[in-house]
Motif scaffolding. Structure first.
Motif, PDB file in Angstrom:
ATOM      1  N   GLU A   1       4.917 -12.859   8.255  1.00  0.00           N
ATOM      2  CA  GLU A   1       5.122 -12.168   9.535  1.00  0.00           C
ATOM      3  C   GLU A   1       6.201 -11.093   9.423  1.00  0.00           C
ATOM      4  O   GLU A   1       6.153 -10.096  10.123  1.00  0.00           O
ATOM      5  CB  GLU A   1       5.509 -13.172  10.622  1.00  0.00           C
ATOM      6  N   SER A   2       7.181 -11.303   8.547  1.00  0.00           N
ATOM      7  CA  SER A   2       8.294 -10.359   8.438  1.00  0.00           C
ATOM      8  C   SER A   2       8.060  -9.276   7.384  1.00  0.00           C
ATOM      9  O   SER A   2       8.840  -8.343   7.283  1.00  0.00           O
ATOM     10  CB  SER A   2       9.574 -11.116   8.078  1.00  0.00           C
ATOM     11  N   LEU A   3       7.007  -9.397   6.615  1.00  0.00           N
ATOM     12  CA  LEU A   3       6.781  -8.512   5.485  1.00  0.00           C
ATOM     13  C   LEU A   3       6.358  -7.111   5.926  1.00  0.00           C
ATOM     14  O   LEU A   3       5.507  -6.943   6.785  1.00  0.00           O
ATOM     15  CB  LEU A   3       5.708  -9.113   4.584  1.00  0.00           C
ATOM     16  N   ARG A   4       6.989  -6.094   5.318  1.00  0.00           N
ATOM     17  CA  ARG A   4       6.672  -4.698   5.584  1.00  0.00           C
ATOM     18  C   ARG A   4       6.594  -3.957   4.255  1.00  0.00           C
ATOM     19  O   ARG A   4       7.296  -4.282   3.310  1.00  0.00           O
ATOM     20  CB  ARG A   4       7.748  -4.035   6.444  1.00  0.00           C
ATOM     21  N   PHE A   5       5.762  -2.934   4.214  1.00  0.00           N
ATOM     22  CA  PHE A   5       5.634  -2.074   3.036  1.00  0.00           C
ATOM     23  C   PHE A   5       5.948  -0.642   3.455  1.00  0.00           C
ATOM     24  O   PHE A   5       5.397  -0.155   4.436  1.00  0.00           O
ATOM     25  CB  PHE A   5       4.225  -2.145   2.453  1.00  0.00           C
ATOM     26  N   ILE A   6       6.814   0.015   2.709  1.00  0.00           N
ATOM     27  CA  ILE A   6       7.163   1.410   2.964  1.00  0.00           C
ATOM     28  C   ILE A   6       6.772   2.203   1.729  1.00  0.00           C
ATOM     29  O   ILE A   6       7.237   1.907   0.627  1.00  0.00           O
ATOM     30  CB  ILE A   6       8.657   1.570   3.268  1.00  0.00           C
TER      31      ILE A   6
ATOM     32  N   ARG B   1      -1.014  -0.072  -5.156  1.00  0.00           N
ATOM     33  CA  ARG B   1      -2.329  -0.672  -5.429  1.00  0.00           C
ATOM     34  C   ARG B   1      -2.320  -2.188  -5.231  1.00  0.00           C
ATOM     35  O   ARG B   1      -3.355  -2.790  -4.977  1.00  0.00           O
ATOM     36  CB  ARG B   1      -2.753  -0.384  -6.864  1.00  0.00           C
ATOM     37  N   ASP B   2      -1.143  -2.834  -5.358  1.00  0.00           N
ATOM     38  CA  ASP B   2      -1.055  -4.289  -5.274  1.00  0.00           C
ATOM     39  C   ASP B   2      -0.911  -4.811  -3.846  1.00  0.00           C
ATOM     40  O   ASP B   2      -0.947  -6.023  -3.632  1.00  0.00           O
ATOM     41  CB  ASP B   2       0.127  -4.804  -6.110  1.00  0.00           C
ATOM     42  N   VAL B   3      -0.742  -3.938  -2.877  1.00  0.00           N
ATOM     43  CA  VAL B   3      -0.489  -4.373  -1.499  1.00  0.00           C
ATOM     44  C   VAL B   3      -1.625  -5.249  -0.974  1.00  0.00           C
ATOM     45  O   VAL B   3      -1.390  -6.305  -0.375  1.00  0.00           O
ATOM     46  CB  VAL B   3      -0.222  -3.157  -0.585  1.00  0.00           C
ATOM     47  N   ASP B   4      -2.868  -4.861  -1.196  1.00  0.00           N
ATOM     48  CA  ASP B   4      -3.999  -5.662  -0.717  1.00  0.00           C
ATOM     49  C   ASP B   4      -4.063  -7.013  -1.425  1.00  0.00           C
ATOM     50  O   ASP B   4      -4.359  -8.035  -0.798  1.00  0.00           O
ATOM     51  CB  ASP B   4      -5.311  -4.902  -0.878  1.00  0.00           C
TER      52      ASP B   4
ATOM     53  N   SER C   1      -1.492  -9.282   0.089  1.00  0.00           N
ATOM     54  CA  SER C   1      -1.914  -9.804   1.395  1.00  0.00           C
ATOM     55  C   SER C   1      -2.942 -10.917   1.244  1.00  0.00           C
ATOM     56  O   SER C   1      -2.919 -11.905   1.978  1.00  0.00           O
ATOM     57  CB  SER C   1      -2.454  -8.675   2.274  1.00  0.00           C
ATOM     58  N   GLN C   2      -3.855 -10.798   0.277  1.00  0.00           N
ATOM     59  CA  GLN C   2      -4.837 -11.855   0.042  1.00  0.00           C
ATOM     60  C   GLN C   2      -4.161 -13.133  -0.445  1.00  0.00           C
ATOM     61  O   GLN C   2      -4.514 -14.229  -0.019  1.00  0.00           O
ATOM     62  CB  GLN C   2      -5.879 -11.398  -0.967  1.00  0.00           C
ATOM     63  N   LYS C   3      -3.175 -13.009  -1.334  1.00  0.00           N
ATOM     64  CA  LYS C   3      -2.450 -14.190  -1.842  1.00  0.00           C
ATOM     65  C   LYS C   3      -1.738 -14.925  -0.723  1.00  0.00           C
ATOM     66  O   LYS C   3      -1.637 -16.145  -0.738  1.00  0.00           O
ATOM     67  CB  LYS C   3      -1.420 -13.782  -2.901  1.00  0.00           C
TER      68      LYS C   3
ATOM     69  N   LEU D   1      -1.544  -7.881   6.086  1.00  0.00           N
ATOM     70  CA  LEU D   1      -0.145  -7.501   6.258  1.00  0.00           C
ATOM     71  C   LEU D   1      -0.032  -6.102   6.845  1.00  0.00           C
ATOM     72  O   LEU D   1      -0.800  -5.221   6.486  1.00  0.00           O
ATOM     73  CB  LEU D   1       0.581  -7.531   4.907  1.00  0.00           C
ATOM     74  N   PRO D   2       0.944  -5.888   7.729  1.00  0.00           N
ATOM     75  CA  PRO D   2       1.132  -4.543   8.281  1.00  0.00           C
ATOM     76  C   PRO D   2       1.730  -3.614   7.239  1.00  0.00           C
ATOM     77  O   PRO D   2       2.491  -4.042   6.390  1.00  0.00           O
ATOM     78  CB  PRO D   2       2.113  -4.766   9.434  1.00  0.00           C
ATOM     79  N   LYS D   3       1.362  -2.346   7.309  1.00  0.00           N
ATOM     80  CA  LYS D   3       1.899  -1.338   6.406  1.00  0.00           C
ATOM     81  C   LYS D   3       2.661  -0.320   7.238  1.00  0.00           C
ATOM     82  O   LYS D   3       2.139   0.214   8.204  1.00  0.00           O
ATOM     83  CB  LYS D   3       0.768  -0.633   5.640  1.00  0.00           C
ATOM     84  N   ALA D   4       3.913  -0.067   6.872  1.00  0.00           N
ATOM     85  CA  ALA D   4       4.709   0.944   7.581  1.00  0.00           C
ATOM     86  C   ALA D   4       4.203   2.325   7.210  1.00  0.00           C
ATOM     87  O   ALA D   4       3.724   2.550   6.100  1.00  0.00           O
ATOM     88  CB  ALA D   4       6.175   0.791   7.214  1.00  0.00           C
ATOM     89  N   GLU D   5       4.284   3.225   8.138  1.00  0.00           N
ATOM     90  CA  GLU D   5       3.885   4.606   7.891  1.00  0.00           C
ATOM     91  C   GLU D   5       4.913   5.289   6.997  1.00  0.00           C
ATOM     92  O   GLU D   5       6.070   4.898   6.978  1.00  0.00           O
ATOM     93  CB  GLU D   5       3.771   5.375   9.213  1.00  0.00           C
TER      94      GLU D   5
END
Length: 144
Positions: A90-95, A122-125, A128-130, A135-139
């Motif tokens: 829930e707290s995870l973000r990607f910038i 490339r590993d973000v998806d 999220s599957q693991k 997971l939400p992605k920051a702009e």
């Protein structure tokens, strides 16, 4: 890598004094003297102490490896727990960062401590599957 203790700032074919090393790396001269006590080779015991640039580069690279911790792509190293932990999804973000990288930020599931980690975009998806959720992605940040 930060400029602090960055072996790439050292020239291999040059000798350095303790003061020159402290200025180039941005550390206190006592830090360099402590490195000498813990194994950084010196040319001889004469003053000023001279350290070969190649020896210094090797020493810094080996020193850095002792602090690195191996985590799975979906884990982050928690400095409070002192081991790799799963992040709270829930707290995870990607910038997004340049060169296909992203900063993954979130909180440890065990203690709630904040953690950061660089990952390939490339590993973000896969991450999220693991973790079993989308997971939400920051702009990307815009610099105007």
């Amino acid at each position: 890598m930060s400029s602090r203790n960055n072996p790439n700032r050292i020239k291999s074919h040059r000798s350095y004094t303790v003061i020159e090393i402290s200025e180039v790396l941005g550390v206190h001269p006592k830090t360099v003297r402590n490195w000498i006590r813990t194994g950084l080779p010196i040319a001889d015991e004469k003053r000023p102490l001279l350290i070969d640039g190649a020896d210094l580069k090797i020493f810094l690279k080996l020193k850095r490896k002792t602090y690195m911790h191996k985590c799975e792509p979906h884990e982050m190293y928690c400095f409070k727990c002192k081991q790799p932990q799963l992040p709270d999804a829930e707290s995870l973000r990607f910038i997004a960062k340049p060169a296909g990288m992203a900063v993954m930020t979130g909180y440890c599931c065990e203690c709630g401590c904040r953690a950061n980690k660089y990952v390939s975009w490339r590993d973000v998806d896969n991450i999220s599957q693991k973790l079993g959720r989308k997971l939400p992605k920051a702009e990307k940040h815009l610099n105007l």
